[in-house]
Design a protein around this motif. Structure first.
Motif, PDB file in Angstrom:
ATOM      1  N   TYR A   1      -6.215  -3.049  -2.777  1.00  0.00           N
ATOM      2  CA  TYR A   1      -5.427  -2.329  -1.785  1.00  0.00           C
ATOM      3  C   TYR A   1      -4.490  -1.291  -2.390  1.00  0.00           C
ATOM      4  O   TYR A   1      -4.189  -0.300  -1.778  1.00  0.00           O
ATOM      5  CB  TYR A   1      -4.583  -3.308  -0.960  1.00  0.00           C
ATOM      6  CG  TYR A   1      -5.382  -4.088   0.046  1.00  0.00           C
ATOM      7  CD1 TYR A   1      -5.749  -3.499   1.251  1.00  0.00           C
ATOM      8  CD2 TYR A   1      -5.764  -5.393  -0.207  1.00  0.00           C
ATOM      9  CE1 TYR A   1      -6.467  -4.212   2.183  1.00  0.00           C
ATOM     10  CE2 TYR A   1      -6.491  -6.122   0.724  1.00  0.00           C
ATOM     11  CZ  TYR A   1      -6.844  -5.523   1.916  1.00  0.00           C
ATOM     12  OH  TYR A   1      -7.555  -6.220   2.836  1.00  0.00           O
ATOM     13  N   CYS A   2      -4.006  -1.549  -3.589  1.00  0.00           N
ATOM     14  CA  CYS A   2      -2.999  -0.626  -4.079  1.00  0.00           C
ATOM     15  C   CYS A   2      -3.644   0.625  -4.663  1.00  0.00           C
ATOM     16  O   CYS A   2      -4.842   0.664  -4.923  1.00  0.00           O
ATOM     17  CB  CYS A   2      -2.067  -1.314  -5.068  1.00  0.00           C
ATOM     18  SG  CYS A   2      -2.888  -2.098  -6.433  1.00  0.00           S
ATOM     19  N   ARG A   3      -2.845   1.643  -4.807  1.00  0.00           N
ATOM     20  CA  ARG A   3      -3.356   2.902  -5.293  1.00  0.00           C
ATOM     21  C   ARG A   3      -2.550   3.354  -6.469  1.00  0.00           C
ATOM     22  O   ARG A   3      -1.344   3.390  -6.383  1.00  0.00           O
ATOM     23  CB  ARG A   3      -3.283   3.984  -4.194  1.00  0.00           C
ATOM     24  CG  ARG A   3      -3.540   3.508  -2.818  1.00  0.00           C
ATOM     25  CD  ARG A   3      -4.249   4.560  -2.034  1.00  0.00           C
ATOM     26  NE  ARG A   3      -5.684   4.441  -2.200  1.00  0.00           N
ATOM     27  CZ  ARG A   3      -6.532   5.470  -2.215  1.00  0.00           C
ATOM     28  NH1 ARG A   3      -6.076   6.699  -2.158  1.00  0.00           N
ATOM     29  NH2 ARG A   3      -7.817   5.274  -2.332  1.00  0.00           N
TER      30      ARG A   3
ATOM     31  N   CYS B   1       0.827  -1.206   0.000  1.00  0.00           N
ATOM     32  CA  CYS B   1       0.000   0.000   0.000  1.00  0.00           C
ATOM     33  C   CYS B   1       0.855   1.248   0.000  1.00  0.00           C
ATOM     34  O   CYS B   1       2.052   1.205   0.257  1.00  0.00           O
ATOM     35  CB  CYS B   1      -0.983  -0.030   1.167  1.00  0.00           C
ATOM     36  SG  CYS B   1      -0.231  -0.276   2.757  1.00  0.00           S
ATOM     37  N   ARG B   2       0.221   2.334  -0.316  1.00  0.00           N
ATOM     38  CA  ARG B   2       0.957   3.579  -0.419  1.00  0.00           C
ATOM     39  C   ARG B   2       0.297   4.623   0.437  1.00  0.00           C
ATOM     40  O   ARG B   2      -0.894   4.803   0.335  1.00  0.00           O
ATOM     41  CB  ARG B   2       0.994   4.084  -1.860  1.00  0.00           C
ATOM     42  CG  ARG B   2       1.109   3.033  -2.894  1.00  0.00           C
ATOM     43  CD  ARG B   2       1.935   3.529  -4.033  1.00  0.00           C
ATOM     44  NE  ARG B   2       3.336   3.256  -3.780  1.00  0.00           N
ATOM     45  CZ  ARG B   2       4.351   4.020  -4.177  1.00  0.00           C
ATOM     46  NH1 ARG B   2       4.123   5.160  -4.788  1.00  0.00           N
ATOM     47  NH2 ARG B   2       5.587   3.685  -3.946  1.00  0.00           N
ATOM     48  N   PRO B   3       0.979   5.364   1.263  1.00  0.00           N
ATOM     49  CA  PRO B   3       2.399   5.160   1.537  1.00  0.00           C
ATOM     50  C   PRO B   3       2.624   3.794   2.153  1.00  0.00           C
ATOM     51  O   PRO B   3       1.713   3.216   2.738  1.00  0.00           O
ATOM     52  CB  PRO B   3       2.706   6.274   2.548  1.00  0.00           C
ATOM     53  CG  PRO B   3       1.391   6.606   3.160  1.00  0.00           C
ATOM     54  CD  PRO B   3       0.391   6.415   2.090  1.00  0.00           C
ATOM     55  N   LYS B   4       3.830   3.301   2.021  1.00  0.00           N
ATOM     56  CA  LYS B   4       4.121   1.991   2.595  1.00  0.00           C
ATOM     57  C   LYS B   4       3.882   2.042   4.097  1.00  0.00           C
ATOM     58  O   LYS B   4       4.232   3.017   4.767  1.00  0.00           O
ATOM     59  CB  LYS B   4       5.565   1.599   2.296  1.00  0.00           C
ATOM     60  CG  LYS B   4       5.747   1.195   0.846  1.00  0.00           C
ATOM     61  CD  LYS B   4       7.179   0.769   0.566  1.00  0.00           C
ATOM     62  CE  LYS B   4       7.366   0.533  -0.928  1.00  0.00           C
ATOM     63  NZ  LYS B   4       8.683   1.023  -1.392  1.00  0.00           N
ATOM     64  N   LEU B   5       3.313   0.984   4.564  1.00  0.00           N
ATOM     65  CA  LEU B   5       2.819   0.994   5.938  1.00  0.00           C
ATOM     66  C   LEU B   5       3.898   0.753   6.997  1.00  0.00           C
ATOM     67  O   LEU B   5       4.631  -0.233   6.945  1.00  0.00           O
ATOM     68  CB  LEU B   5       1.746  -0.093   6.061  1.00  0.00           C
ATOM     69  CG  LEU B   5       0.836  -0.055   7.275  1.00  0.00           C
ATOM     70  CD1 LEU B   5       0.064   1.256   7.324  1.00  0.00           C
ATOM     71  CD2 LEU B   5      -0.119  -1.230   7.234  1.00  0.00           C
ATOM     72  N   THR B   6       3.976   1.660   7.935  1.00  0.00           N
ATOM     73  CA  THR B   6       4.766   1.420   9.141  1.00  0.00           C
ATOM     74  C   THR B   6       3.927   0.505  10.017  1.00  0.00           C
ATOM     75  O   THR B   6       2.723   0.703  10.168  1.00  0.00           O
ATOM     76  CB  THR B   6       5.042   2.740   9.874  1.00  0.00           C
ATOM     77  OG1 THR B   6       5.961   3.511   9.090  1.00  0.00           O
ATOM     78  CG2 THR B   6       5.655   2.487  11.242  1.00  0.00           C
ATOM     79  N   THR B   7       4.540  -0.530  10.554  1.00  0.00           N
ATOM     80  CA  THR B   7       3.732  -1.533  11.235  1.00  0.00           C
ATOM     81  C   THR B   7       4.532  -2.306  12.269  1.00  0.00           C
ATOM     82  O   THR B   7       5.726  -2.070  12.438  1.00  0.00           O
ATOM     83  CB  THR B   7       3.128  -2.503  10.178  1.00  0.00           C
ATOM     84  OG1 THR B   7       2.208  -3.378  10.802  1.00  0.00           O
ATOM     85  CG2 THR B   7       4.233  -3.333   9.526  1.00  0.00           C
TER      86      THR B   7
END
Lengths: 333, 333
Positions: free
Chosen positions: B280-282, A281-287
């Motif tokens: 999910y992607c954008r 996903c964007r922005p790339k997920l901090t997790t």
DNA sequence: TTGTACGCGTTATCAG
DNA sequence: CTGATAACGCGTACAA
């Protein structure tokens, strides 16, 4: 399909001799052995696993109970288990329990009928007592993603309270004070513990987390969307969203962006699990990284080991702690 | 664990009688039946599936061979299968074959040893002959995602050539003429057929697809990234990217965006499969819907049906055709 | 070194 | 309605 008897007849020897060469038994003449092997090959002989399990009273197979195969989290879990069973030449019996007491119960029941002495089960719906009882019956019974003190040495689990604390701590360190939480509506222990951890950490910093700042929904992308919509509708002010998992986080980001809210500059979002998705996903997920695969492998090894006679060590447990993976969805305030 | 014999002793009846009540056999006195049921319950009796399989020569279980459980595509596949087996009270024996001849072979071998007469297998590494042979041995042998004319009525598959054509056709209809393709480096039939379809459609419109416009890489997000980087590095001009699957498409979009190229306005991207990820992607991915889950359910039903004696109809096959799902990643030029 | 015979837990056939 | 008894395919003492 050819049986051991057919082979014996064809080779002009007795059942016992054939059985010995199959199992690399000790006392068989070299010549006989070769001859029999050749015949087995020609006749396409395959040992009957059922007959074997019957006489050996053990089945060289690992039972697996999961909630939902199509969920990336469980897919990864399954993958980890599969990796270790393949190495050990063990067959997997798979059942899906979908977090319903009866289905989970039924899944385990079937596994029991197949007499598999090793099982890795992910159960949220069954109560402690039932599980403890099961552990008494099945030598290689191992729980994944759940902790029960009485059978601690059969539990491979993640410290969700620590996870909650880590999320909160990180957000605090990034200067966030107005925090919202979107969580799973399924009242299993995971969401409860994560929120507990968040709350503890926040309170330590003198910040309260009112119930109104928590939204519950289904633990998937759509749930994340709905939860954030609700938050927004209530007119909540927040600069950070802590999600129950990556899917919810992703849904949350989508809705925020649809509302013209910049992620991460206006609102930061943090996920949980670090499944595939987080990178997509964007922005790339901090997790938070949940080392599912490693844990799954550990659980499988454990189950197999216990099943093959190694006694569970008393007093130990297999606790893992999630760690922050910094990507792009959280920013200093 | 209590056996049928234990029950018989405890009840003061013979094995046969107990067996009858277990299987709801016809001739047992009502009183006796109730009494035995009660005793079975008290003693926690569970029929031994192995013994049953031995004498019945059938195992009430479905063997499944997949390539890679952690891949969302296969996870969905597994989920579909699981859904139908659960309904029918059938146990799944799962093996992962990882697209290597030997592993796939081994996986099937193990299933054979367990004598499961129903199997759903996803095999790309094994040759037609082997598979046809297997179909001869296993009554409920069903292939998924593969077509072999000789055993057409055991194949549940997707028309990849049609899929390729559909992608190309749609892109043409949107005014695209400069087309790049990123595909899987694994030389199994799927990528070959999809490209063939693309090429056919393009040529019909008088457009050539030079080999230089096709990049091969691993069929995952990273592979998509690399493939597009290579395209860019070669200085290729294109307004549309047709990807082998959604993961590659997602990777492609990431790299394009990183290069300051707007998706979809400067370059349109289309995926294949329509797995979770696509949503999910954008921008949300326009893609080809591969009805994996439905197909998986169909395959499982088929396998079970054939295994229970229904003869495969001659002449039929189970072909599915992918359809375009329009989202946001493709735009008119 | 090889063979005989029994048992594993069930089902099914045949008598009673 | 109920009870012996023979398979099913294999492993393993015990003999030979």
């Amino acid at each position: 399909m050819a049986t051991i008897k057919d082979i014996a007849n064809a080779a002009g020897v007795s059942l016992a001799t054939v059985s010995r060469v199959i199992n690399d038994g000790p006392k068989v003449g070299k010549a006989t052995r070769e001859r029999i092997k050749k015949i087995m090959d020609e006749m396409g002989y395959r040992p009957n696993a059922n007959a074997r399990a019957l006489v050996n009273k053990r089945s060289a197979s690992l039972g697996v109970v999961l909630a939902e195969l199509s969920d990336p989290f469980f897919a990864t879990l399954a993958h980890g288990i599969e990796a270790t069973t393949r190495k050990q030449g063990v067959q997997i019996l798979m059942s899906s329990g979908s977090i319903e007491r009866e289905t989970e119960r039924q899944a385990i029941e079937t596994l029991l009928e197949h007499r598999c002495e090793a099982m890795v089960v992910h159960s949220k719906a069954l109560d402690d007592e039932t599980l403890i009882d099961l552990a008494g019956q099945v030598p290689g019974f191992v729980l994944i993603n759940r902790y029960i003190p009485e059978i601690a040495n059969r539990c491979v689990w993640l410290d969700n309270v620590a996870g909650g604390r880590a999320m909160a701590k990180y957000m605090l360190s990034q200067g966030h004070r107005d925090i919202a939480v979107i969580s799973s509506r399924y009242q299993i222990e995971d969401p409860v513990q994560r929120i507990q951890g968040i709350r503890e950490e926040l309170e330590q910093a003198g910040i309260a987390l009112p119930d109104a700042n928590i939204e519950y929904s289904t633990p998937d992308q759509e749930g994340g969307e709905i939860a954030v919509q609700n938050l927004l509708a209530k007119g909540k002010q927040f600069t950070a969203v802590l999600a129950y998992n990556d899917a919810m986080a992703s849904g949350a980001m989508t809705i925020l962006q649809d509302h013209g809210i910049d992620v991460p500059n206006e609102v930061s979002v943090i996920g949980y699990d670090d499944v595939l998705l987080a990178k997509y996903c964007r922005p790339k997920l901090t997790t938070l990284r949940y080392p599912v695969e490693v844990m799954a492998m550990r659980a499988a090894e454990l189950a197999l080991s216990y099943a093959s006679g190694n006694r569970p060590e008393p007093g130990v447990t297999f606790k893992y702690t999630p760690t922050i993976v910094k990507r792009e969805s959280v920013v200093k305030r």
